[in-house]
Motif scaffolding. Sequence first.
Motif: not given
Length: 156
Positions: A3-4, A11-12, A62-63, A105-108
């Motif tokens: 995701a941007a 990315s994960l 990891v992200g 980011v956490g929500a993603l």
Amino acid sequence: MTAAVEPGIFSLRRAQKGDLPRILALLADDQLGAARESADDLAPYELAFEAIDADPSHLLVVGELNGDVVATFQLSFIPGLSRRGSWRAQVEAVRVSGVLRGQGVGALMIEWAIGQARERGCSLVQLTTDKSRVDAHRFYERLGFVASHEGMKLAL
């Protein structure tokens, strides 16, 4: 998942053993973690990583932001007899670098974890969060989690 986000592409991916120093830095980057985690001796973390990595019921994620590890969490799939013998997903050790907090980011990450739980046929996703982490409580509630149970732990 990619995701941007404001500073670039997030990315994960599945964690690799070489990610351990950065994962430990994320785990230690708060008041509670600073007292619990130490990169002085990687051996116990390496053993834990190997156990997690070898078991298909566990996933350490990891992200990355533009190639740098900036987030992590563990997702475990647990069989149970309750709820008509259904599986559940357990989310643990969610951490996002301070510079990215509040940017989605956490929500993603949690939404991706929920998707993985659905794909595995889980009937629920559960997590625990320390009572002192009030901001985390609000975050999880915004994502639809309900504080329906009182958790207890016994340190050994």
